[in-house]
Design an enzyme around this catalytic site. Structure first.
Site, PDB file in Angstrom:
ATOM      1  CG  HIS A 173      34.720  -4.397  54.160  1.00  8.86           C
ATOM      2  ND1 HIS A 173      34.129  -4.641  55.381  1.00  8.86           N
ATOM      3  CD2 HIS A 173      33.821  -3.684  53.448  1.00  8.86           C
ATOM      4  CE1 HIS A 173      32.929  -4.095  55.396  1.00  8.86           C
ATOM      5  NE2 HIS A 173      32.711  -3.500  54.228  1.00  8.86           N
ATOM      6  CD  GLU A 174      34.055  -1.898  49.917  1.00  7.29           C
ATOM      7  OE1 GLU A 174      32.960  -2.271  49.472  1.00  7.29           O
ATOM      8  OE2 GLU A 174      34.155  -1.064  50.840  1.00  7.29           O
ATOM      9  CG  HIS A 183      33.310   6.373  50.651  1.00  3.32           C
ATOM     10  ND1 HIS A 183      34.043   6.739  51.748  1.00  3.32           N
ATOM     11  CD2 HIS A 183      32.479   5.396  51.054  1.00  3.32           C
ATOM     12  CE1 HIS A 183      33.651   6.027  52.783  1.00  3.32           C
ATOM     13  NE2 HIS A 183      32.707   5.195  52.398  1.00  3.32           N
ATOM     14  CB  ALA A 184      36.052   1.767  49.489  1.00  4.89           C
ATOM     15  CG  HIS A 238      30.001  -5.561  50.554  1.00  2.79           C
ATOM     16  ND1 HIS A 238      29.125  -5.842  51.563  1.00  2.79           N
ATOM     17  CD2 HIS A 238      30.689  -4.464  50.956  1.00  2.79           C
ATOM     18  CE1 HIS A 238      29.282  -4.957  52.542  1.00  2.79           C
ATOM     19  NE2 HIS A 238      30.229  -4.116  52.201  1.00  2.79           N
ATOM     20  CG  HIS A 261      23.268   7.138  59.660  1.00  2.00           C
ATOM     21  ND1 HIS A 261      24.511   7.700  59.813  1.00  2.00           N
ATOM     22  CD2 HIS A 261      23.438   6.083  58.833  1.00  2.00           C
ATOM     23  CE1 HIS A 261      25.402   7.003  59.118  1.00  2.00           C
ATOM     24  NE2 HIS A 261      24.777   6.016  58.512  1.00  2.00           N
ATOM     25  CE1 TYR A 281      25.875   0.907  58.568  1.00  2.00           C
ATOM     26  CE2 TYR A 281      24.512   2.497  59.730  1.00  2.00           C
ATOM     27  CZ  TYR A 281      25.011   1.993  58.545  1.00  2.00           C
ATOM     28  OH  TYR A 281      24.656   2.558  57.359  1.00  2.00           O
ATOM     29  CD  GLU A 339      28.723  -2.707  55.296  1.00  2.00           C
ATOM     30  OE1 GLU A 339      29.963  -2.743  55.417  1.00  2.00           O
ATOM     31  OE2 GLU A 339      28.158  -2.413  54.235  1.00  2.00           O
TER      32      GLU A 339
HETATM   33 ZN   LIG Z   1      30.948  -2.547  53.394  1.00  2.35          ZN
END
Ligand SMILES: [Zn+2]
Length: 608
Positions: free
Chosen positions: A379-380, A349-350, A383, A507, A517, A407
């Site tokens: 996206h990653e 999982h990324a 971060h 969650h 989120y 995010e």
């Molecule tokens: Zn992310």
């Protein structure tokens, strides 16, 4: 510290800000504290958290790259060290409540107190009970399985199997059965959850908060009630667009499923391609606009060109260096994981990592030559560039401005992966004309606009539960009332209080706050619009890419370097020029789709 992308079951962010307290610990009433003591205390905290954080990140990295019982045990052990230290420091920070200290130190002390999502009561028996219940709820979800025929183990489905059926099946009775099946995992959690609420509230009160929900809201640099109003305001901005999308999808699903979908009522929760109806992307084939596909497939292009995973990451890095950021360090290329190893199990999982909280940033992905992975890389790396930008801050400030920002940055950058960007980097010859945009915008809306009410309601429910406004006798009714109110979604069959449907969402038993989120989905469009303006983009905002814009890069960097050191409205202002969150950027982005929906819905009733 590591960051996973969380909107999948089993995904888990581990950062200081969400760690749960695991130890009781009693308040010590020693000699009166001074400002010098506070300074000393914070130096000690920052040093210890850095040391423990590095150890935990190393253990976590190895555990996910070499899955064995031993690496898992080492990972759990080092996490426990961090959790216990944070819990201890959070309680110790309260001893400086009335001491005059410089603003910077005050903010660090306050953040420490807010770094827990669960506080154990000081009574050792209750502390142990709460810790046991919390991990019991978590593992009950993790073990969750539904067996169509309990005598046949091969009929049992875990959440991955359930997810796949919900995504792929178009068989209403099957979807209904699987939906109901998954919701059988949670009734056993109900009693424990009620006790969990009581005990964690008790702990929060001991730290001076009204209840656990108020403690969560306190993190947002404004009074808890003002924050709730702020969320309502944002939702009111986007609600009209959501209602149109809802009505259009209802019309299309009714064409497919007939009377299982009401003409003017709520959408059935089991027909939206996702077990929680939080992301509707999977029903795109049922609702796709005619003649609106992009006319090219990035996946096909990457495959045809045999673009290697490493080259895809290089393209992602070039996006950031084109904005003026320094290239990634040598260690990133040496230590990251880009492809699935042949010889062992890894967590694919990324995720993005920041091992030493300075320069040792990495990503961990099993990259395939697909459009999805191409976007995910952008996206990653968002971060990683955020992590590196705030490395000069004290350790307590090495995080995003609020928990929605991290995010949102990755996602905002991914919004710049437009057809024009692909043309500029030579992957595409010519961008499709504007008439093709509806397909792209519909795809994004099914993912991001459809998510908004769900992102909001999880904590609306929990805040009411923690506040005692919703009692255990009404857990399920309150849950479905909110799902109806915000999402316009109804269960496929009546749900009594024999069920505990909130517990079927990861969650809730995991006790991870969810408002982040919702915020991330609002902020990413606001960031994208502001950066596009800084980049001088004149076209419609969904077509703007900030690639090669040093102006946009400067704005972005100004915010990223602040980390968590200032209240988030100031960080927001550094990037957007405004201290207010503003959901109108979503409306701008989806304006062509909004207009198109108006045409499609002529004569149709909207709402539920
Ligand atoms: Zn992310």
């Amino acid at each position: 510290m590591r960051r996973l992308d969380e909107l999948v079951p089993g995904g888990l962010v581990l950062a200081l800000s969400i760690l749960a307290a695991a130890c009781g610990g009693s308040e010590t009433t020693a000699a009166p504290k001074s400002a010098d003591d506070a300074k000393q205390f914070l130096t000690n905290v920052n040093n210890t958290m850095l040391k423990l954080g590095i150890e935990a990140a190393q253990a976590g990295w190895v555990a996910q790259n070499f899955i064995t019982e031993d690496t898992e045990a080492l990972d759990a052990h080092s996490n426990q060290q961090v959790i216990e230290a944070v819990a201890r420091y959070a309680k110790e920070a309260a001893a400086y409540n009335s001491i005059q200290v410089p603003p910077d130190a005050r903010r660090q002390l306050d953040l420490l107190k807010l770094s827990l999502v669960m506080v154990t009561p000081s009574d050792p028996g209750e502390a142990t009970e709460l810790t046991r219940i919390a991990s019991g709820l978590r593992s009950a979800y993790g073990r969750g399985k539904w067996c169509a025929d309990p005598s046949k183990p091969q009929s049992c489905m875990n959440i991955d199997d359930i997810t796949k059926v919900m995504a792929d099946s178009r068989n209403e009775p099957e979807l209904r059965k699987v939906w109901e099946g998954w919701h059988t995992i949670s009734p056993p959690m109900r009693k424990d959850y009620a006790r969990f609420v009581d005990l964690s509230n008790k702990g929060a009160k001991e730290l001076g908060f009204v209840d656990t929900g108020a403690m969560w809201r306190q993190k947002y640099d404004m009074p808890a009630d003002d924050f709730t109003k702020e969320l309502d305001r944002l939702w009111d901005q986007v609600r009209p667009l959501y209602v149109k999308l809802h009505a259009y999808v209802r019309m299309k699903l009714r064409a497919k499923y007939g009377d299982a979908v009401p003409q003017d009522g709520p959408l059935p929760a089991h027909l939206l391609g996702n077990i929680w109806a939080q992301d509707w992307s999977n029903v795109y084939p049922l609702v796709s606009p005619a003649n609106a596909d992009a006319g090219y497939s990035l996946t096909d292009i990457l495959k045809r060109r045999k673009t290697a995973p490493l080259d895809m990451v290089k393209i992602g890095e070039r996006f950031y260096t084109s904005l003026g950021f320094a290239p990634l360090p040598e260690t990133f290329w040496k230590r990251s994981l880009f492809v699935r190893p042949q010889d062992r199990d890894v967590v694919c999982h990324a995720s993005a990592w920041d091992i030493d909280s300075e320069d040792d940033v990495r990503i961990k992905m099993c990259i395939q030559p697909t459009e999805e992975d191409f976007n995910t890389i952008h996206h990653e790396l968002g971060h990683n560039f955020y992590q590196r930008a705030y490395k000069a801050q004290p350790v307590i400030f090495r995080d995003s401005a609020n928990d929605g920002f991290h995010e949102a940055i990755g996602d905002a950058i991914a919004l710049s992966v437009t057809p024009e960007y692909l043309v500029r980097i030579g992957l595409l010859d010519k961008a499709p004309d504007a008439s093709r945009d509806i397909g792209l915008l519909m795809t994004r809306a099914l993912e991001k606009v459809a998510f908004l009410p769900f992102g909001l309601l999880i904590d609306q429910w929990r805040w009411k539960v923690f506040a005692g406004e919703v009692q255990p006798a009404n857990y399920n009714k309150a849950w479905w009332d909110l799902r109806l109110k915000y999402q316009g979604v109804a269960p496929p069959s009546p749900r009594s209080e024999d069920f505990f449907d909130p517990g079927a969402k990861y969650h809730v038993p995991d006790n991870t706050p969810y408002t982040r989120y919702f915020l991330a989905h609002i902020l990413q469009f606001q960031f994208h619009r502001a950066l596009s303006q800084a980049a001088g983009c004149k076209g419609p905002v969904h077509r703007c890419s900030i690639y090669e814009s040093k102006e946009a890069g400067q704005r972005l960097n100004a915010m990223l370097t602040m980390g968590l050191s200032r209240p988030w409205p100031e960080a927001l202002e550094a990037l957007t020029g405004s201290k207010q969150m503003d959901a109108s950027a979503i409306l701008d982005y989806f304006a062509p789709l909004d207009k198109w929906l108006d045409e499609q819905l002529k004569g149709q009733k909207t709402g539920w």
